[in-house]
Design a protein around this motif. Structure first.
Motif, PDB file in Angstrom:
ATOM      1  N   LEU A 184      40.865  40.917  38.925  1.00  0.00           N
ATOM      2  CA  LEU A 184      41.628  39.824  38.324  1.00  0.00           C
ATOM      3  C   LEU A 184      41.693  38.764  39.423  1.00  0.00           C
ATOM      4  O   LEU A 184      42.425  38.932  40.410  1.00  0.00           O
ATOM      5  CB  LEU A 184      43.022  40.332  37.938  1.00  0.00           C
ATOM      6  CG  LEU A 184      43.899  39.425  37.081  1.00  0.00           C
ATOM      7  CD1 LEU A 184      45.018  40.246  36.428  1.00  0.00           C
ATOM      8  CD2 LEU A 184      44.499  38.273  37.846  1.00  0.00           C
ATOM      9  N   ASN A 185      40.865  37.753  39.283  1.00  0.00           N
ATOM     10  CA  ASN A 185      40.772  36.732  40.327  1.00  0.00           C
ATOM     11  C   ASN A 185      41.696  35.557  40.024  1.00  0.00           C
ATOM     12  O   ASN A 185      41.539  34.896  38.995  1.00  0.00           O
ATOM     13  CB  ASN A 185      39.342  36.205  40.439  1.00  0.00           C
ATOM     14  CG  ASN A 185      39.202  35.150  41.529  1.00  0.00           C
ATOM     15  OD1 ASN A 185      39.330  35.465  42.710  1.00  0.00           O
ATOM     16  ND2 ASN A 185      38.974  33.899  41.131  1.00  0.00           N
ATOM     17  N   ILE A 186      42.650  35.305  40.914  1.00  0.00           N
ATOM     18  CA  ILE A 186      43.501  34.126  40.751  1.00  0.00           C
ATOM     19  C   ILE A 186      42.815  32.988  41.490  1.00  0.00           C
ATOM     20  O   ILE A 186      42.792  32.942  42.721  1.00  0.00           O
ATOM     21  CB  ILE A 186      44.923  34.398  41.251  1.00  0.00           C
ATOM     22  CG1 ILE A 186      45.539  35.495  40.364  1.00  0.00           C
ATOM     23  CG2 ILE A 186      45.767  33.124  41.218  1.00  0.00           C
ATOM     24  CD1 ILE A 186      46.859  36.016  40.821  1.00  0.00           C
ATOM     25  N   GLY A 187      42.199  32.107  40.716  1.00  0.00           N
ATOM     26  CA  GLY A 187      41.356  31.064  41.300  1.00  0.00           C
ATOM     27  C   GLY A 187      42.088  29.787  41.628  1.00  0.00           C
ATOM     28  O   GLY A 187      41.692  29.044  42.526  1.00  0.00           O
ATOM     29  N   GLN A 188      43.159  29.499  40.891  1.00  0.00           N
ATOM     30  CA  GLN A 188      43.887  28.246  41.104  1.00  0.00           C
ATOM     31  C   GLN A 188      45.391  28.470  40.965  1.00  0.00           C
ATOM     32  O   GLN A 188      45.830  29.213  40.077  1.00  0.00           O
ATOM     33  CB  GLN A 188      43.411  27.188  40.105  1.00  0.00           C
ATOM     34  CG  GLN A 188      42.022  26.664  40.432  1.00  0.00           C
ATOM     35  CD  GLN A 188      41.453  25.815  39.321  1.00  0.00           C
ATOM     36  OE1 GLN A 188      40.882  26.343  38.362  1.00  0.00           O
ATOM     37  NE2 GLN A 188      41.599  24.516  39.423  1.00  0.00           N
ATOM     38  N   GLU A 193      45.577  29.696  37.242  1.00  0.00           N
ATOM     39  CA  GLU A 193      44.368  29.924  36.456  1.00  0.00           C
ATOM     40  C   GLU A 193      43.481  30.953  37.135  1.00  0.00           C
ATOM     41  O   GLU A 193      43.418  31.014  38.368  1.00  0.00           O
ATOM     42  CB  GLU A 193      43.578  28.621  36.287  1.00  0.00           C
ATOM     43  CG  GLU A 193      44.269  27.647  35.348  1.00  0.00           C
ATOM     44  CD  GLU A 193      43.497  26.344  35.182  1.00  0.00           C
ATOM     45  OE1 GLU A 193      44.122  25.348  34.821  1.00  0.00           O
ATOM     46  OE2 GLU A 193      42.275  26.346  35.418  1.00  0.00           O
ATOM     47  N   GLY A 194      42.799  31.717  36.342  1.00  0.00           N
ATOM     48  CA  GLY A 194      41.916  32.700  36.953  1.00  0.00           C
ATOM     49  C   GLY A 194      40.982  33.351  35.962  1.00  0.00           C
ATOM     50  O   GLY A 194      40.908  32.972  34.783  1.00  0.00           O
ATOM     51  N   ARG A 195      40.271  34.343  36.475  1.00  0.00           N
ATOM     52  CA  ARG A 195      39.257  35.067  35.718  1.00  0.00           C
ATOM     53  C   ARG A 195      39.689  36.527  35.657  1.00  0.00           C
ATOM     54  O   ARG A 195      40.005  37.142  36.676  1.00  0.00           O
ATOM     55  CB  ARG A 195      37.923  34.961  36.456  1.00  0.00           C
ATOM     56  CG  ARG A 195      36.808  35.816  35.884  1.00  0.00           C
ATOM     57  CD  ARG A 195      35.700  35.938  36.906  1.00  0.00           C
ATOM     58  NE  ARG A 195      34.590  36.735  36.415  1.00  0.00           N
ATOM     59  CZ  ARG A 195      34.577  38.073  36.430  1.00  0.00           C
ATOM     60  NH1 ARG A 195      35.606  38.748  36.881  1.00  0.00           N
ATOM     61  NH2 ARG A 195      33.511  38.714  35.980  1.00  0.00           N
TER      62      ARG A 195
END
Lengths: 398, 398
Positions: free
Chosen positions: B240-244, B261-263
């Motif tokens: 679970l990538n937290i990108g922003q 936001e993330g993936r």
């Protein structure tokens, strides 16, 4: 005055009104546009403007006969923009009077205070008394954007006084101390990678959260240390507000940088430089808990706002004079406190070496808000208290 | 193919090349532009384009004599933009060959893989053998932007096969399982206040950090639960990538909103809907630790990327065929793993009900990077392995 939309760069209209009033009252009036080149030599200069065309300062002097104490009355005419007009019940520059309140941008911050000063001046002129000390009324620009107006009064025109009073919105509390504040920007690095293999990167958001907690620790240490009875009622006398936290560029990528911006409160007894040093030193300790910061130290930038703290000694004789006038008009003891925000008083104290106090009619929480207002009764009470204080102070021999 | 700059909306040139090649090889060629209106009825549709003008799909069929197993060979021709040209050593569309590598945007992702497929087809045609099952070559658009190309092949044209092979950049590992992924946006509320009295507000950054930690907890729970030997070597199989993380609007104000936001990786055995439900349920538990979230629950939005997971059973007979071909060409066992990213294979599996595998020549870490390349030897080895696998598979009677 409220009907003049005097946001930064648009102060000419209201200053015209003020200078006409001062001339009418028989004061010597001085009008000039601050000089960026001259001011930028000062370490207190803080402005992104390239000139102050159409943004004049106005000073009016009610000259004393000599031998008395002088006083500076300082108020800024610039206002912050009204923001989203939909959040206003009517035109932000209406100046409408309703239920004992006058409405509009700048009503509380701080044209209501300036009006109280003008009423006090008019009263003294009408009374036809002759004061020993000078009364120097300063109607300045740029308080909301770095203080160049007041800095110009000090550095370019050299006006001096034994004390300065600023009727900023204190709700008629007397603030013999005021907090300073500066803005900071902390940049935090990470290593980008695809989100599907995020363990190959280093999240700058993750590291930024460590910085966030470190800054809150610093806030706690600074406030635990502070032992000022004026701030006894205040849960966080010198707050460190983290206002912005922005990081990352794509949902599917590991974020490789974060910027944290905020406002750092400076205690009345502190210098900005010493507080900044403590901030920077604290962030160096991050490397003790996380090796990452050893190789990738955060960077700190001080930008924008820079308001030095200000105030006067608690045994300054004018404080006693002002307290007595308050008691005489309101039949009660005034509340003394320390301000939680900076004003041009900090510049008067630190750049001008003039003790300064805040005492004004405005409602603190309405400053910078929609449907801003000030209560008329408080303007009149403030004017009366200031009038009495001036009569006492400026007739006192040195 | 690399010299055709086939970013989204610009795939016509490369598709022309591909269809000419297929025609030359004697395949039946089908060329069409996907129809937004028809596709948008599918729950798998995910595109912001209003039309696919100048973005044709191309399918070529090498028809079998009947009775054998069929295979879909699927490759996308769209490439991500080259980004900052200064980070490229030369023109990103040079297609330059140097030291056994061919360079350029799309070399590894995935024109190198598509070339391997065309070489395999050409070999089979040149061998003049007659296969029993069909070979369906699909040269599709839009994989990088939501999969509308492959979705159109499935929904509009109805091409079917017993198995699908996608030569995405797996470094010649075989991926019988592939992760899906979706993007999320979590909105967190606070209450604004002046930074000097920050205790009067509620920091949305503070609350956002709680959301951040909750999401990392969820990632741990999901990955601890996963027990798939294909992902045994992977430290975080479904990340679970937290990108922003973006919050606040002014350094001196308490921030009143944050967007995270993330993936969100979807396990091969999961449905997107079920994974989304777990995500949303987890955030409801925030209120147990912090009352704030009871009155101000976070909101979750699923936007942009939406790639379903895909794959085939580990006892799917084509997997055995592909492993044997690899062993025969390379004289070693292939490495099997689960992909950490989604591809059009997820659509083939979930929307088309076709088991899918990834096996391609590209270098994973070069996908979407500057100076992207693919090794020529790997293209040729891949082509050889795929040729053998097709000959075996498509001649096997059903």
């Amino acid at each position: 005055m409220i009907r003049q939309p005097s946001t930064a760069g648009n102060e000419k209209g209201v200053q015209q009104l003020v200078s006409e009033k001062l001339t009418q009252l028989g004061l010597e009036v001085d009008i000039w546009e601050p000089d960026v080149k001259a001011l930028s030599k000062s370490k207190f200069f803080n402005s992104s403007r390239s000139d102050f065309d159409n943004s004049p300062n106005v000073v009016g002097v009610l000259a004393g006969t000599g031998g008395g104490h002088s006083i500076i009355l300082n108020g800024h005419v610039d206002v912050v923009p009204p923001g989203d007009l939909n959040t206003w019940d009517e035109d932000p520059y209406s100046g409408r009077v309703k239920d004992g309140k006058v409405y509009g941008r700048g009503a509380t911050d701080m044209k209501g205070g300036n009006a109280a000063l003008l009423i006090a001046l008019e009263t003294i002129v009408d009374m036809d008394v002759q004061l020993k000390g000078d009364v120097i009324f300063q109607s300045v620009i740029e308080e909301e954007s770095g203080g160049s107006g007041t800095l110009s009064v000090i550095e370019e025109r050299g006006y001096k006084g034994d004390v300065a009073l600023l009727p900023e919105p204190s709700e008629m509390k007397i603030f013999p101390k005021q907090q300073g504040s500066v803005w900071f920007k902390v940049k935090v690095k990470g290593i980008s990678a695809h989100g599907g293999t995020r363990y190959e990167g280093v999240s700058a958001i993750d590291k930024g959260i460590k910085v966030y907690h470190k800054l809150l620790e610093l806030e706690k240490i600074r406030n635990d240390r502070l032992n000022d009875p004026l701030y006894a009622e205040n849960p966080i006398p010198i707050p460190l507000n983290i206002g912005q936290f922005n990081g990352g560029y794509f949902p599917s990528a590991v974020p490789d940088d974060v910027e944290i911006e905020g406002r750092y409160g400076i205690a009345p007894a502190e210098s900005i430089e010493e507080a900044q040093r403590e901030f920077e030193e604290t962030l160096k300790h991050l490397a003790e808990d996380d090796e990452w910061f050893k190789e990738h130290p955060v960077t700190v930038e001080w930008f924008g706002l820079r308001l030095p703290p200000g105030g006067c000694d608690l045994d300054h004789p004018f404080l006693e004079v002002l307290k007595n006038s308050y008691q005489s008009v309101k039949n009660e003891e005034p509340t003394l406190a320390g301000s939680t925000w900076g004003t041009d008083g900090g510049l008067l104290t630190q750049a001008g070496n003039i003790p300064s106090l805040i005492f004004g009619p405005g409602t603190t929480r309405m400053a910078h808000f929609s449907n801003e207002y000030v209560e008329l009764d408080k303007i009149f009470d403030t004017a009366e208290i200031i009038t009495e204080a001036i009569l006492e102070w400026c007739n006192r021999s040195k």
